[in-house]
Design a protein around this motif. Structure first.
Motif, short mmCIF file in Angstrom:
data_model
loop_
_atom_site.label_atom_id
_atom_site.label_comp_id
_atom_site.label_asym_id
_atom_site.label_seq_id
_atom_site.Cartn_x
_atom_site.Cartn_y
_atom_site.Cartn_z
N THR A 1 -4.24 0.33 8.33
CA THR A 1 -3.30 1.03 7.46
C THR A 1 -3.74 2.46 7.26
O THR A 1 -4.88 2.71 6.88
N TRP B 1 -3.53 6.55 5.86
CA TRP B 1 -3.23 7.34 4.67
C TRP B 1 -1.77 7.82 4.76
O TRP B 1 -1.14 7.75 5.83
N GLN C 1 -1.83 7.51 -2.30
CA GLN C 1 -3.05 7.42 -1.48
C GLN C 1 -4.08 6.46 -2.10
O GLN C 1 -4.59 5.57 -1.41
N ALA D 1 0.86 -1.19 0.00
CA ALA D 1 0.00 0.00 0.00
C ALA D 1 0.89 1.24 0.00
O ALA D 1 2.09 1.14 0.28
N LEU D 2 0.29 2.39 -0.30
CA LEU D 2 1.08 3.62 -0.51
C LEU D 2 2.25 3.28 -1.44
O LEU D 2 3.42 3.43 -1.08
N ASN E 1 0.34 6.72 9.68
CA ASN E 1 0.83 5.38 10.05
C ASN E 1 1.64 5.42 11.33
O ASN E 1 1.51 4.53 12.17
N ALA F 1 -0.73 -3.06 3.71
CA ALA F 1 -2.14 -3.16 4.11
C ALA F 1 -2.43 -4.63 4.43
O ALA F 1 -1.72 -5.52 3.96
N SER G 1 -3.68 2.41 -2.05
CA SER G 1 -4.07 1.57 -0.91
C SER G 1 -5.47 0.99 -1.10
O SER G 1 -5.83 0.01 -0.47
N TYR G 2 -6.27 1.63 -1.95
CA TYR G 2 -7.66 1.20 -2.16
C TYR G 2 -7.82 0.39 -3.45
O TYR G 2 -8.90 -0.08 -3.75
#
Ligand SMILES: Cc1cc2nc3c(=O)[nH]c(=O)nc-3n(C[C@H](O)[C@H](O)[C@H](O)COP(=O)(O)OP(=O)(O)OC[C@H]3O[C@@H](n4cnc5c(N)ncnc54)[C@H](O)[C@@H]3O)c2cc1C
Length: 397
Positions: free
Chosen positions: A362, A364, A235, A185-186, A369, A331, A238-239
């Motif tokens: 997790t 943003w 950002q 993620a990120l 973090n 994540a 991560s989704y």
């Protein structure tokens, strides 16, 4: 070697948990295989550590249980950590979007945590392998050390060259705890050869609204030789799930602006109009992709509206991400359903705790973090110390 708690991992979460418990009177041992504590802190925020975010709230975190982080975040807040930073005389500044950084160096944050650990009489063993973990009669055994409480604070596998490993998941599995599949993620996206136009403008960045599904972030995007990066992209990464598209709004009111450009400079070509709105190399790449060779004055408004659509919704289908090697965080992780949200203790294994990035929480980009590392670390530290008959501790240390 008898302790009240053994903490595995001398990162942000492990060190603050150790200091919290130690200062409350617990005999704490921290074990880490690295030769230095807090290595990720040292490299974070370009060497200045974006140590928290003033806008921190539970909505800034991803987890299978979006409510899980609420308790720890509310009991040890960004303001509590900032107060600690100030007590240690560390100068700080807000860079943007609530992100707080040291004026000087990330080394000050590590020094502060070690100082807190010293005050708590915490023993830290570096360059030490964890090895096999034993568990019998309510006690945990790690090497020659034993304690009734064991904290998993070994983070996630992002950036293995910094010593990051999946040890937390191995330990979780050993104790029968479920792990939500970890994923980078990120993390920057990679684009395929069909997007070579954009990969060739590596180094160009511009403000965008980046979207994946229903999620949108307004920050900068950066074109790289492999694909897309920059804060807005990290950002939304991560989704993102493989196969999904990422769309960028480069210019929100593009239709009006293009029509105005057509009136103002009818003999110019699209590239010139785009260069008024965007960095010139990006304007050139877009003009090539759109492929309108006529002068602006000869472009019909309907055609201009299509161009505007590209500017308001430039869509890419990433081939993947740059993976754990480049991911700022992981994540997924130890399933929060296994843990108490107040204490971070495993529901099914009394005395076992998991904190920080090891857990399926997790944040943003932007200091969130570390705030989770501090909040979850303090939650476990307080829980450990509450089990000692002789002590109490204030929630702000
Ligand atoms: C380049 C980079 C920049 C970042 N910048 C920021 C930032 O500015 N702000 C922010 O909020 N977040 C930032 N992050 C994310 C942040 O660093 C992590 O979320 C945070 O460090 C997690 O803390 P942790 O204590 O849970 O884990 P970690 O900091 O990863 O600590 C885990 C510890 O466990 C040890 N360990 C791991 N495996 C083993 C093993 N097998 N045996 C023994 N020890 C082991 C490691 O050596 C390490 O010391 C950044 C991350 C990276 C990679």
């Amino acid at each position: 070697m008898d302790y009240d708690a053994i903490i595995l991992g001398a990162g942000g979460a492990g060190l603050l948990a150790a200091a919290t418990a130690g200062k409350a009177g617990a005999r704490v041992l921290v074990i880490d295989h690295a030769d230095k504590p807090g290595k990720k802190i040292l490299i974070s925020g370009g060497g200045r550590c974006n140590f928290t975010n003033t806008w921190t709230e539970p909505e800034c975190y991803l987890s299978e249980n979006p409510h899980f982080a609420k308790s720890a975040l509310s009991r040890y807040t960004q303001w509590d950590f900032l107060a600690l930073v100030e007590r240690h005389g560390i100068a700080w500044h807000e860079k943007t979007l609530g992100q707080l950084f040291c004026d000087g160096s990330a080394r000050q944050i590590v020094a502060m945590l070690l100082d807190e650990c010293r005050c708590g009489g915490v023993e830290i063993r570096l360059s030490t392998d964890i090895g096999e973990i034993g568990h019998a009669d309510g006690r945990f055994y790690v090497g020659n050390a034993t304690a009734p409480q064991l904290v998993i604070a070994t983070g996630g596998p992002s950036i293995p060259k910094m010593g990051a490993t999946g040890k937390a998941y191995e330990i979780a599995h050993h104790f029968g705890l479920d792990v939500v599949t970890p994923r980078p993620a990120l993390v920057p996206f990679t684009l395929g050869p069909e997007e070579m136009l954009f990969r060739e403008i590596s180094g160009v960045s511009c403000p965008v609204v980046a979207r994946v599904g229903d999620v949108a972030f307004k920050e900068d995007a950066l074109f790289t030789h492999k694909g897309l990066s920059g804060p807005a992209i990290l950002q939304v990464s991560s989704y993102w799930t493989p196969g999904e598209t990422v769309s960028l709004t480069l210019v929100a009111d593009a239709a009006d602006m293009l029509r105005a450009a057509k009136r103002r400079m009818p003999r110019a070509h699209l590239k010139a109009a785009l260069a008024e709105l965007l960095p010139s190399r990006l304007a050139e790449a877009l003009a090539t992709r759109i492929g309108i060779a006529k002068q602006l004055g000869n472009v019909a408004d309907a055609e201009l509206n299509n161009v505007a659509k590209t500017l308001t919704q430039l869509t890419f289908r990433p081939t993947g991400t740059e993976g754990f090697a480049k991911a700022e965080v992981t994540a997924g992780g130890i399933n929060t359903a296994e843990l108490s949200s107040k204490t971070m203790e495993a529901r099914r294994v009394p005395g076992l705790y998991a904190i920080g990035e090891a857990v399926d929480v997790t944040g943003w980009l932007g200091g969130y973090n570390f705030q989770w590392a501090w909040s979850s670390g303090v939650a476990a530290g307080l829980a450990i110390s509450r089990l000692l008959p002789r002590c109490g501790i204030s929630s702000t240390q």
